[in-house]
Design an enzyme around this catalytic site. Structure first.
Site, PDB file in Angstrom:
ATOM      1  N   ARG A  81       0.839  -1.198   0.000  1.00 29.17           N
ATOM      2  CA  ARG A  81       0.000   0.000   0.000  1.00 29.17           C
ATOM      3  C   ARG A  81       0.877   1.252   0.000  1.00 29.17           C
ATOM      4  O   ARG A  81       1.943   1.279   0.601  1.00 29.17           O
ATOM      5  CB  ARG A  81      -0.905   0.023   1.244  1.00 29.17           C
ATOM      6  N   TYR A 221      -1.422  -3.563  -6.848  1.00 31.29           N
ATOM      7  CA  TYR A 221      -1.161  -4.412  -5.677  1.00 31.29           C
ATOM      8  C   TYR A 221      -2.175  -4.255  -4.544  1.00 31.29           C
ATOM      9  O   TYR A 221      -2.477  -3.147  -4.111  1.00 31.29           O
ATOM     10  CB  TYR A 221       0.239  -4.111  -5.112  1.00 31.29           C
ATOM     11  N   LYS A 230      -9.629  -2.207   1.574  1.00 28.88           N
ATOM     12  CA  LYS A 230      -9.352  -1.055   2.440  1.00 28.88           C
ATOM     13  C   LYS A 230     -10.118   0.192   1.976  1.00 28.88           C
ATOM     14  O   LYS A 230     -10.618   0.961   2.796  1.00 28.88           O
ATOM     15  CB  LYS A 230      -7.855  -0.755   2.478  1.00 28.88           C
ATOM     16  N   HIS A 250     -10.562  -2.330  11.472  1.00 30.01           N
ATOM     17  CA  HIS A 250      -9.472  -3.192  10.989  1.00 30.01           C
ATOM     18  C   HIS A 250      -9.260  -4.309  12.014  1.00 30.01           C
ATOM     19  O   HIS A 250      -8.305  -4.283  12.784  1.00 30.01           O
ATOM     20  CB  HIS A 250      -8.217  -2.331  10.832  1.00 30.01           C
ATOM     21  N   SER A 272      -1.452  -3.394  10.306  1.00 32.59           N
ATOM     22  CA  SER A 272      -1.082  -4.267   9.194  1.00 32.59           C
ATOM     23  C   SER A 272       0.157  -5.097   9.530  1.00 32.59           C
ATOM     24  O   SER A 272       1.136  -4.566  10.069  1.00 32.59           O
ATOM     25  CB  SER A 272      -0.808  -3.413   7.960  1.00 32.59           C
ATOM     26  N   CYS A 274       0.596  -7.326  11.802  1.00 35.58           N
ATOM     27  CA  CYS A 274       0.857  -7.443  13.231  1.00 35.58           C
ATOM     28  C   CYS A 274       0.086  -8.591  13.876  1.00 35.58           C
ATOM     29  O   CYS A 274      -0.061  -8.625  15.104  1.00 35.58           O
ATOM     30  CB  CYS A 274       0.567  -6.134  13.943  1.00 35.58           C
ATOM     31  N   ASP A 297      -9.428  -9.659   8.872  1.00 34.77           N
ATOM     32  CA  ASP A 297      -8.864  -8.343   8.537  1.00 34.77           C
ATOM     33  C   ASP A 297      -9.833  -7.184   8.766  1.00 34.77           C
ATOM     34  O   ASP A 297      -9.435  -6.129   9.229  1.00 34.77           O
ATOM     35  CB  ASP A 297      -8.392  -8.323   7.076  1.00 34.77           C
ATOM     36  N   ARG A 390       1.988 -12.189  -0.388  1.00 31.95           N
ATOM     37  CA  ARG A 390       0.647 -12.500   0.132  1.00 31.95           C
ATOM     38  C   ARG A 390       0.047 -13.730  -0.528  1.00 31.95           C
ATOM     39  O   ARG A 390       0.317 -14.019  -1.693  1.00 31.95           O
ATOM     40  CB  ARG A 390      -0.292 -11.309  -0.119  1.00 31.95           C
TER      41      ARG A 390
HETATM   42  P1  GTP Z   1      -2.585  -7.496   7.462  1.00 25.95           P
HETATM   43  O1  GTP Z   1      -3.137  -8.537   6.539  1.00 25.95           O
HETATM   44  O2  GTP Z   1      -1.452  -6.728   6.847  1.00 25.95           O
HETATM   45  O3  GTP Z   1      -3.617  -6.562   7.998  1.00 25.95           O
HETATM   46  O4  GTP Z   1      -1.830  -8.248   8.665  1.00 25.95           O
HETATM   47  P2  GTP Z   1      -2.252  -9.181   9.893  1.00 25.95           P
HETATM   48  O5  GTP Z   1      -2.524  -8.337  11.075  1.00 25.95           O
HETATM   49  O6  GTP Z   1      -3.300 -10.152   9.491  1.00 25.95           O
HETATM   50  O7  GTP Z   1      -0.881  -9.919  10.193  1.00 25.95           O
HETATM   51  P3  GTP Z   1      -0.494 -11.468  10.120  1.00 25.95           P
HETATM   52  O8  GTP Z   1      -1.302 -12.324  11.052  1.00 25.95           O
HETATM   53  O9  GTP Z   1      -0.475 -11.867   8.701  1.00 25.95           O
HETATM   54  O10 GTP Z   1       0.992 -11.441  10.692  1.00 25.95           O
HETATM   55  C1  GTP Z   1       2.018 -10.682  10.144  1.00 25.95           C
HETATM   56  C2  GTP Z   1       3.365 -11.215  10.565  1.00 25.95           C
HETATM   57  O11 GTP Z   1       3.463 -11.287  11.990  1.00 25.95           O
HETATM   58  C3  GTP Z   1       3.622 -12.621  10.038  1.00 25.95           C
HETATM   59  O12 GTP Z   1       4.938 -12.672   9.579  1.00 25.95           O
HETATM   60  C4  GTP Z   1       3.437 -13.481  11.246  1.00 25.95           C
HETATM   61  O13 GTP Z   1       4.212 -14.647  11.178  1.00 25.95           O
HETATM   62  C5  GTP Z   1       3.866 -12.574  12.411  1.00 25.95           C
HETATM   63  N1  GTP Z   1       3.156 -12.915  13.659  1.00 25.95           N
HETATM   64  C6  GTP Z   1       1.818 -13.101  13.812  1.00 25.95           C
HETATM   65  N2  GTP Z   1       1.512 -13.472  15.087  1.00 25.95           N
HETATM   66  C7  GTP Z   1       2.686 -13.484  15.757  1.00 25.95           C
HETATM   67  C8  GTP Z   1       3.033 -13.778  17.117  1.00 25.95           C
HETATM   68  O14 GTP Z   1       2.200 -14.098  17.967  1.00 25.95           O
HETATM   69  N3  GTP Z   1       4.361 -13.666  17.447  1.00 25.95           N
HETATM   70  C9  GTP Z   1       5.311 -13.321  16.528  1.00 25.95           C
HETATM   71  N4  GTP Z   1       6.580 -13.245  16.930  1.00 25.95           N
HETATM   72  N5  GTP Z   1       5.019 -13.050  15.237  1.00 25.95           N
HETATM   73  C10 GTP Z   1       3.729 -13.123  14.855  1.00 25.95           C
HETATM   74  C1  SPV Z   2      -3.011  -4.321   5.232  1.00 21.31           C
HETATM   75  O1  SPV Z   2      -2.050  -3.665   4.771  1.00 21.31           O
HETATM   76  O2  SPV Z   2      -3.533  -4.049   6.346  1.00 21.31           O
HETATM   77  C2  SPV Z   2      -3.552  -5.468   4.481  1.00 21.31           C
HETATM   78  C3  SPV Z   2      -3.009  -5.742   3.144  1.00 21.31           C
HETATM   79  O3  SPV Z   2      -4.446  -6.146   4.978  1.00 21.31           O
HETATM   80  S1  SPV Z   2      -3.697  -4.738   1.899  1.00 21.31           S
HETATM   81  O4  SPV Z   2      -4.913  -5.397   1.421  1.00 21.31           O
HETATM   82  O5  SPV Z   2      -2.724  -4.617   0.844  1.00 21.31           O
HETATM   83  O6  SPV Z   2      -4.064  -3.454   2.434  1.00 21.31           O
HETATM   84 MN    MN Z   3      -5.105  -5.365   6.966  1.00 27.17          MN
END
Ligand code: GTP
Ligand code: SPV
Ligand code: MN
Length: 607
Positions: A81, A221, A230, A250, A272, A274, A297, A390
């Site tokens: 983004r 993307y 979003k 979110h 994002s 996290c 999400d 992704r």
């Molecule tokens: P968006 O799709 O961008 O909104 O992200 P999200 O909040 O869904 O994040 P996601 O669960 O995909 O995690 C992002 C990164 O954080 C990945 O590389 C995970 O492996 C890492 N991660 C998630 N949960 C944990 C955790 O409990 N501990 C650690 N150390 N890393 C984590």
């Molecule tokens: C984020 O960035 O919080 C996402 C990925 O979930 S995107 O759809 O590219 O915004």
């Molecule tokens: Mn997101």
């Protein structure tokens, strides 16, 4: 040469006048070679993906490893983004607030008109009717995305309900739809050879909140281009929600069932990359607790007639961060992906025609093709997959999908988690003192920046409710909306709010908490707090677990690590309060009074 406006209209398979007019107008402006109305069928998907394979945009994966799945590789300058180029063009600058970029709407319209003029030359213009949330919802939220990217069409089919059924419903209800115009901004001259990932150096992601429209130029993307996500379901929907009395957030949604067979629903807002997808697909490491998924999400929430906050997931797919997703950390996501029907973007390729990314398996394959198409071996000093690579996968491939996902009115929440990526200061979990203190926690949420957005990595910033890049109006008004909506209902029925941090570090730099499946221990503690069963220390920042109130059974973790994860450090918090003070000052006059009182309360408790 493109089609004439008359041809476009005579071919339009709809009676909806506003839609017919808009499509004709856009075709005239953007000058595509042809206009194609997306029906959303499987057969259409097969044709589109075949065409994308022929064009070199998609590579078909080995069907024995990933059936009906494809890999895409973006332009290296189009990988995330673009927040710097994202605009909220409200009539008044003050209505966009200090967290958004703003430009005067007519000035922006002039700019967009110039950019979109002829921008689809040599390409097909696809018209995608879509709905976010349930088609049978009381007030279904429709959109129509016009795009010149077949990759976007294929991805939108995974992420939302699209096509003829939606179009018929729009007609039947003579419904409003959000017009969402997207172009990769790469017109083709006659005879010009296309590239696998067309895009433009110049990118604009623009929202007009009053007219509820979206324009996206130059990027193909993720959130820049899949406009239901979003742009609609957060930025435009947050404005609709303000006006209509609900919340667009979110957040993930999960269902938790205790050993006593009692079920609870929890939503969690993390910025994002996290941990939302990972928590939503949690594989508990403690006995007797079961988790099911509703969303990973985006969450739309409203108070029902009984004053309970109900949550729905408006999306139909996952667009999840690939790196770090593995059989150890997230087996439920791995199982969903393995069923196929997925599009992988910017992952590495294995020699046997599958995809790979850092953290997928224990052992790194001896040889890969990296996301930029180069031969790759483990000695190399760059990752094989892009950090924001992704997977795009239908949500109904999740074995643990809760049946309630399909309920148009959603589920009543017992708890809300806020969390970010903080190396220091923020304990593993803190229960808020009450609802208002919980909103304070959400409003002051902070996190280190990730690869999900272009720009610097690891920079600490405030990210209110994990919505910093997604609030479609003034951030202070957004917080006021939270306060106002909830003040109208019985406080007893409000979800309990918790602040979590899976990312705190020990002095040696490692994670203090193992995370992933072991986060079930934190969720269990939260539920036991709600049930009045778990112990806590009443600290100046809220209720933090006593070391023995957290279930650590079967976990190999030292007392020092647990202490490091749970510690409330007076010095760190003195700095934190100072930084929150600075943050709040940026709102000018628009911050709700209640939150200023919360800050005063925190400062006085810290002493
Ligand atoms: P968006 O799709 O961008 O909104 O992200 P999200 O909040 O869904 O994040 P996601 O669960 O995909 O995690 C992002 C990164 O954080 C990945 O590389 C995970 O492996 C890492 N991660 C998630 N949960 C944990 C955790 O409990 N501990 C650690 N150390 N890393 C984590
Ligand atoms: C984020 O960035 O919080 C996402 C990925 O979930 S995107 O759809 O590219 O915004
Ligand atoms: Mn997101």
């Amino acid at each position: 040469m493109g089609q004439t406006a008359q041809q476009v209209l005579s071919d339009a398979p709809t009676t909806h006048q506003r839609l017919r007019d808009w499509v004709a107008e856009v075709a005239q402006l953007t000058q595509p070679d042809r206009v194609y109305w997306v029906d959303g069928s499987e057969q259409e998907y097969a044709v589109l993906t075949d065409e994308l394979v022929a064009a070199g945009t998609l590579k078909r994966l080995n069907p024995e490893l990933f059936p009906n799945s494809f890999a895409a590789f973006s332009d290296p300058k189009d990988v995330a983004r673009v927040e710097e180029q994202t605009f909220i063009c409200s009539a008044k600058e003050g209505d966009a607030g200090f967290t958004n970029n703003w430009m005067e709407p007519s000035e922006m319209k002039t700019k967009l008109n110039d950019l979109f003029a002829g921008s689809m030359r040599g390409r097909t213009m696809y018209v995608i009717p879509f709905v976010m949330g349930h088609l049978e919802a009381k007030d279904p939220k429709f959109g129509v995305e016009i795009t010149d990217s077949a990759y976007v069409v294929a991805s939108m089919r995974i992420m939302a309900q699209i096509g003829t059924d939606v179009l018929r419903k729009i007609e039947e209800l003579d419904a409003f739809f959000v017009p969402a115009l997207h172009s990769v901004g790469a017109p083709l001259e006659p005879g010009e050879q296309d590239v696998p990932w067309p895009c433009n150096e110049e990118k604009w992601i623009v929202h007009f909140p009053e007219e509820r429209s979206i324009y996206s130029y130059g990027s193909g993307y993720g959130g820049n281009a899949l406009l239901g996500k979003k742009c609609y379901a957060l930025r435009i929907a947050s404005v609709m929600a303000r006006d209509e009395g609900w919340l667009a957030e979110h957040m993930l949604i999960l269902k938790l069932t205790s050993p006593e067979q009692k079920s609870y629903y929890l939503a969690a807002a993390f910025p994002s990359a996290c941990g939302k997808t990972n928590l939503a697909l949690l594989d508990p490491t403690i006995d007797g607790w079961k988790v099911e998924t509703l969303g990973d999400d985006i969450t739309w929430m409203r108070f029902d007639d009984e004053g309970r906050l109900r949550a729905v997931n408006p999306e139909a797919g996952l667009f999840g961060v690939a790196p770090g997703t593995g059989w150890d950390t997230n087996p439920n996501a791995m199982r969903a992906i393995s069923k196929g029907n997925s599009i992988f973007t910017n992952c590495a390729l294995t020699d046997d025609g599958g995809v790979w990314w850092e953290g997928m398996t224990h052992e790194t394959p001896a040889h890969l093709t990296d996301w930029q198409g180069n031969s790759w071996t483990p000695e190399m000093d760059h990752p094989a997959a892009h950090p924001n690579a992704r997977f795009c996968t239908p949500i109904n491939q999740i074995d643990m999908l809760a049946p309630e996902y399909h309920e148009p009115d959603g589920v009543p929440l017992s708890a809300i988690f806020f969390g970010g990526r903080r190396k220091t200061t923020i304990p593993l979990v803190t229960q808020s003192r009450d609802w208002s203190h919980g909103i304070f926690m959400g409003s002051t949420l902070s996190s280190e920046t990730t690869a999900a957005a272009a720009g610097e990595l690891g920079r600490l910033r405030r990210d209110p409710m994990a919505m910093l890049p997604f609030i479609g109006y003034d951030a202070g008004d957004y917080l006021k909306h939270w306060v106002k909506l909830s003040s109208a209902v019985d406080a007893e029925k409000l979800p309990k709010i918790f602040l979590v941090n899976w990312f705190r570090r020990t002095p040696d730099g490692g994670f203090a908490w193992p995370g992933f499946g072991d986060n079930s221990r934190v969720v269990k503690w939260a539920i036991e707090r709600i049930e009045g069963k778990a112990e806590a220390v009443d600290t100046p920042i809220g209720f933090v677990p006593t070391a023995d109130s957290l279930d650590l059974d079967g976990l190999e973790i030292s007392t020092e690590q647990v202490d490091a994860a749970l510690k409330v450090d007076a010095l760190e918090w003195a700095e934190e309060a100072e930084s929150i003070d600075e943050w709040y000052r940026r709102f000018g006059g628009s911050l709700p009074e209640e939150l200023l009182s919360e800050l005063e309360g925190l400062k006085s408790r810290l002493g």
